[in-house]
Design an enzyme around this catalytic site. Structure first.
Site, PDB file in Angstrom:
ATOM      1  N   SER A  12       0.804  -1.230   0.000  1.00  0.00           N
ATOM      2  CA  SER A  12       0.000   0.000   0.000  1.00  0.00           C
ATOM      3  C   SER A  12       0.839   1.282   0.000  1.00  0.00           C
ATOM      4  O   SER A  12       0.478   2.246  -0.693  1.00  0.00           O
ATOM      5  CB  SER A  12      -0.967   0.007   1.186  1.00  0.00           C
ATOM      6  OG  SER A  12      -1.917  -1.003   1.010  1.00  0.00           O
ATOM      7  N   THR A  45      -5.733  -2.834   8.891  1.00  0.00           N
ATOM      8  CA  THR A  45      -5.717  -4.246   8.519  1.00  0.00           C
ATOM      9  C   THR A  45      -5.701  -5.120   9.762  1.00  0.00           C
ATOM     10  O   THR A  45      -5.842  -4.624  10.886  1.00  0.00           O
ATOM     11  CB  THR A  45      -4.558  -4.544   7.520  1.00  0.00           C
ATOM     12  OG1 THR A  45      -4.735  -5.872   7.028  1.00  0.00           O
ATOM     13  CG2 THR A  45      -3.185  -4.420   8.148  1.00  0.00           C
ATOM     14  N   LYS A  51      -9.257  -4.722  12.182  1.00  0.00           N
ATOM     15  CA  LYS A  51     -10.368  -4.314  11.325  1.00  0.00           C
ATOM     16  C   LYS A  51     -11.743  -4.326  12.011  1.00  0.00           C
ATOM     17  O   LYS A  51     -12.612  -3.550  11.652  1.00  0.00           O
ATOM     18  CB  LYS A  51     -10.425  -5.203  10.072  1.00  0.00           C
ATOM     19  CG  LYS A  51      -9.291  -4.929   9.102  1.00  0.00           C
ATOM     20  CD  LYS A  51      -9.283  -5.930   7.971  1.00  0.00           C
ATOM     21  CE  LYS A  51      -9.866  -5.346   6.729  1.00  0.00           C
ATOM     22  NZ  LYS A  51      -9.562  -6.160   5.523  1.00  0.00           N
ATOM     23  N   ASP A  85     -12.890  -3.123   0.550  1.00  0.00           N
ATOM     24  CA  ASP A  85     -12.426  -4.410   0.007  1.00  0.00           C
ATOM     25  C   ASP A  85     -13.411  -4.977  -1.028  1.00  0.00           C
ATOM     26  O   ASP A  85     -13.019  -5.329  -2.144  1.00  0.00           O
ATOM     27  CB  ASP A  85     -12.228  -5.441   1.129  1.00  0.00           C
ATOM     28  CG  ASP A  85     -10.960  -5.179   1.928  1.00  0.00           C
ATOM     29  OD1 ASP A  85     -10.004  -4.616   1.369  1.00  0.00           O
ATOM     30  OD2 ASP A  85     -10.930  -5.533   3.116  1.00  0.00           O
ATOM     31  N   GLY A  91     -14.353 -20.041   0.234  1.00  0.00           N
ATOM     32  CA  GLY A  91     -13.783 -19.287   1.351  1.00  0.00           C
ATOM     33  C   GLY A  91     -14.844 -18.467   2.057  1.00  0.00           C
ATOM     34  O   GLY A  91     -15.848 -18.065   1.447  1.00  0.00           O
ATOM     35  N   TYR A 114      -2.956 -12.201  -5.316  1.00  0.00           N
ATOM     36  CA  TYR A 114      -2.243 -11.431  -6.346  1.00  0.00           C
ATOM     37  C   TYR A 114      -0.772 -11.834  -6.464  1.00  0.00           C
ATOM     38  O   TYR A 114      -0.078 -11.407  -7.382  1.00  0.00           O
ATOM     39  CB  TYR A 114      -2.375  -9.917  -6.128  1.00  0.00           C
ATOM     40  CG  TYR A 114      -1.975  -9.421  -4.762  1.00  0.00           C
ATOM     41  CD1 TYR A 114      -0.660  -9.138  -4.449  1.00  0.00           C
ATOM     42  CD2 TYR A 114      -2.945  -9.229  -3.781  1.00  0.00           C
ATOM     43  CE1 TYR A 114      -0.302  -8.692  -3.195  1.00  0.00           C
ATOM     44  CE2 TYR A 114      -2.603  -8.784  -2.518  1.00  0.00           C
ATOM     45  CZ  TYR A 114      -1.272  -8.514  -2.236  1.00  0.00           C
ATOM     46  OH  TYR A 114      -0.939  -8.079  -0.988  1.00  0.00           O
ATOM     47  N   GLY A 155      -5.839 -11.233  -8.426  1.00  0.00           N
ATOM     48  CA  GLY A 155      -6.199 -10.310  -7.351  1.00  0.00           C
ATOM     49  C   GLY A 155      -5.568  -8.930  -7.413  1.00  0.00           C
ATOM     50  O   GLY A 155      -5.819  -8.097  -6.526  1.00  0.00           O
TER      51      GLY A 155
HETATM   52  P1  NAP Z   1      -8.822 -15.289   6.306  1.00  0.00           P
HETATM   53  O1  NAP Z   1      -9.837 -14.428   6.929  1.00  0.00           O
HETATM   54  O2  NAP Z   1      -7.740 -15.866   7.126  1.00  0.00           O
HETATM   55  O3  NAP Z   1      -9.579 -16.494   5.536  1.00  0.00           O
HETATM   56  C1  NAP Z   1      -8.863 -17.535   4.949  1.00  0.00           C
HETATM   57  C2  NAP Z   1      -9.809 -18.414   4.133  1.00  0.00           C
HETATM   58  O4  NAP Z   1      -9.031 -19.455   3.494  1.00  0.00           O
HETATM   59  C3  NAP Z   1     -10.857 -19.137   4.986  1.00  0.00           C
HETATM   60  O5  NAP Z   1     -12.013 -19.336   4.229  1.00  0.00           O
HETATM   61  C4  NAP Z   1     -10.151 -20.458   5.290  1.00  0.00           C
HETATM   62  O6  NAP Z   1     -11.040 -21.502   5.607  1.00  0.00           O
HETATM   63  C5  NAP Z   1      -9.512 -20.735   3.946  1.00  0.00           C
HETATM   64  N1  NAP Z   1      -8.384 -21.655   4.061  1.00  0.00           N
HETATM   65  C6  NAP Z   1      -7.173 -21.414   4.620  1.00  0.00           C
HETATM   66  N2  NAP Z   1      -6.395 -22.512   4.549  1.00  0.00           N
HETATM   67  C7  NAP Z   1      -7.143 -23.467   3.928  1.00  0.00           C
HETATM   68  C8  NAP Z   1      -6.921 -24.815   3.576  1.00  0.00           C
HETATM   69  N3  NAP Z   1      -5.747 -25.419   3.844  1.00  0.00           N
HETATM   70  N4  NAP Z   1      -7.909 -25.507   2.942  1.00  0.00           N
HETATM   71  C9  NAP Z   1      -9.091 -24.901   2.663  1.00  0.00           C
HETATM   72  N5  NAP Z   1      -9.371 -23.636   2.994  1.00  0.00           N
HETATM   73  C10 NAP Z   1      -8.415 -22.917   3.615  1.00  0.00           C
HETATM   74  O7  NAP Z   1      -8.055 -14.512   5.121  1.00  0.00           O
HETATM   75  P2  NAP Z   1      -8.627 -13.374   4.150  1.00  0.00           P
HETATM   76  O8  NAP Z   1      -8.227 -12.053   4.656  1.00  0.00           O
HETATM   77  O9  NAP Z   1     -10.056 -13.651   3.876  1.00  0.00           O
HETATM   78  O10 NAP Z   1      -7.718 -13.642   2.844  1.00  0.00           O
HETATM   79  C11 NAP Z   1      -7.897 -14.794   2.045  1.00  0.00           C
HETATM   80  C12 NAP Z   1      -6.976 -14.703   0.831  1.00  0.00           C
HETATM   81  O11 NAP Z   1      -7.303 -13.573   0.053  1.00  0.00           O
HETATM   82  C13 NAP Z   1      -5.491 -14.545   1.172  1.00  0.00           C
HETATM   83  O12 NAP Z   1      -4.762 -15.336   0.271  1.00  0.00           O
HETATM   84  C14 NAP Z   1      -5.205 -13.082   0.932  1.00  0.00           C
HETATM   85  O13 NAP Z   1      -3.884 -12.838   0.509  1.00  0.00           O
HETATM   86  C15 NAP Z   1      -6.162 -12.764  -0.206  1.00  0.00           C
HETATM   87  N6  NAP Z   1      -6.604 -11.356  -0.180  1.00  0.00           N
HETATM   88  C16 NAP Z   1      -6.444 -10.608  -1.307  1.00  0.00           C
HETATM   89  C17 NAP Z   1      -6.870  -9.303  -1.311  1.00  0.00           C
HETATM   90  C18 NAP Z   1      -6.685  -8.446  -2.542  1.00  0.00           C
HETATM   91  O14 NAP Z   1      -6.841  -7.222  -2.432  1.00  0.00           O
HETATM   92  N7  NAP Z   1      -6.416  -9.006  -3.681  1.00  0.00           N
HETATM   93  C19 NAP Z   1      -7.468  -8.745  -0.174  1.00  0.00           C
HETATM   94  C20 NAP Z   1      -7.640  -9.556   0.966  1.00  0.00           C
HETATM   95  C21 NAP Z   1      -7.197 -10.868   0.952  1.00  0.00           C
HETATM   96  P3  NAP Z   1     -11.537 -21.702   7.150  1.00  0.00           P
HETATM   97  O15 NAP Z   1     -12.602 -20.673   7.359  1.00  0.00           O
HETATM   98  O16 NAP Z   1     -12.033 -23.085   7.181  1.00  0.00           O
HETATM   99  O17 NAP Z   1     -10.327 -21.473   8.023  1.00  0.00           O
END
Ligand code: NAP
Length: 287
Positions: free
Chosen positions: A24, A69, A73, A109, A133, A233, A254
């Site tokens: 950022s 973040t 949050k 977001d 997810g 991303y 992403g």
């Molecule tokens: P989070 O709140 O920690 O959620 C993680 C998600 O992934 C949950 O649904 C979790 O399932 C699932 N997960 C993790 N390990 C897994 C596994 N081994 N098998 C199956 N499911 C699994 O994280 P978040 O903030 O939502 O972020 C999720 C992803 O999005 C990350 O990779 C992050 O880098 C990306 N992201 C990108 C942006 C962007 O601007 N492009 C913004 C935010 C996040 P459970 O609920 O069962 O634990």
């Protein structure tokens, strides 16, 4: 990158922990510099225990605005003076503007994700989405898709209760959108994907240390009319996106979402459009 800090320079930034890796600062400082705005964006590692003092300092120091973040949050919400409608529904804030001492919380977001679809010529209204997810990002995206007129959203997640929770929020507040959960079983997923317009991966599968994993393992579940979007991303092409591309699907990574959420925060703070193309060019470099 060189900055001219003056006595009038306005401070923006990011609070959370850990945050030193964030892209950022690069994104916002490039945009400020390109537009000749007397603003700077810095990163502050703040843990839960120091949040109250930080919010007070933001007011005292007249910080223009800031991003929030993990892990702050949700817990920042009661410390703010006003919360936007989408942030209330999502239950978290990622952007705050200091409006003459009044701190107003937003969540960009989900809107940033929708913007990334629109930039690819994809509208949300009337579309059917399947989402993998149910973490923080999925919640923001699902609620924003519902607010923006998605016809149907199907969510599957390792922890099904978290997916159900998102469904409950949408059912209660945005009843025009049909929302449901589904299991991981291939047959169930195949049925859902057959009628879907867009599949979104909102899990961390595909990102380090899980680069070799994909939420969908059988390419036969995909069809050529399906748009496959991964909010990861880095890497720019996850295993899921590679598989989808090979199956003839349009794929979106992403990068658009991260820039989209940043551009919306930038607009909230400055009232100006972020120079997206310029920002995108150098988003992963720090020159
Ligand atoms: P989070 O709140 O920690 O959620 C993680 C998600 O992934 C949950 O649904 C979790 O399932 C699932 N997960 C993790 N390990 C897994 C596994 N081994 N098998 C199956 N499911 C699994 O994280 P978040 O903030 O939502 O972020 C999720 C992803 O999005 C990350 O990779 C992050 O880098 C990306 N992201 C990108 C942006 C962007 O601007 N492009 C913004 C935010 C996040 P459970 O609920 O069962 O634990």
């Amino acid at each position: 990158m060189k900055y001219n800090i003056s006595g009038k320079t306005r401070l923006t930034g990011l609070i959370g922990y850990p945050v030193r890796h964030s892209i950022s600062p690069n994104m916002h400082n490039r945009a400020f510099q390109y537009l000749g705005l007397d603003y700077v964006y810095l990163v502050f590692e703040i843990k839960e225990d120091n949040l109250k003092d930080t919010v007070m300092a933001i007011k005292t120091l007249d910080v223009a605005g800031f991003n929030v973040t993990m892990p702050l949050k949700q817990i920042i919400m009661p410390l703010l003076d006003e919360i936007s409608k989408e942030a209330q529904l999502i239950g978290s804030v990622n952007t705050v503007i200091n409006d003459n001492g009044k701190l107003i919380g937003h969540n960009t977001d989900g809107k940033g994700y929708v913007k990334s679809l629109e930039d690819e010529g994809i509208t949300v209204e009337g579309k059917r989405f399947v989402m993998a997810g149910a973490g923080g990002a999925a919640r923001s995206i699902a609620i924003q898709l519902a607010l923006d007129g998605a016809q149907e959203i199907t969510i599957f997640n390792r922890t099904l209760d978290k997916a159900k929770e998102i469904c409950e929020i949408i059912n209660k507040n945005i009843p025009n959108c049909k929302v449901m959960t589904t299991g991981y079983e291939e047959n169930q997923l195949k049925q859902q994907l057959k009628k879907a317009d867009v599949l979104i991966n909102c899990t961390s599968l595909g990102m380090a240390p899980h680069e070799e994993k994909s939420i969908i393992t059988n390419p036969e579940l995909l069809h050529t009319d399906l748009i496959v979007s991964d909010i990861i991303y880095f890497p720019a092409k996850t295993k899921l996106l590679q598989m989808a591309e090979d199956a003839g699907c349009k794929v979106i990574n992403g990068v658009g979402m991260i820039i989209g959420q940043g551009a919306l925060a930038f607009k909230i703070w400055t009232g100006l459009d972020m120079p997206i193309d310029y920002v995108k060019e150098g988003i992963f470099s720090n020159k």
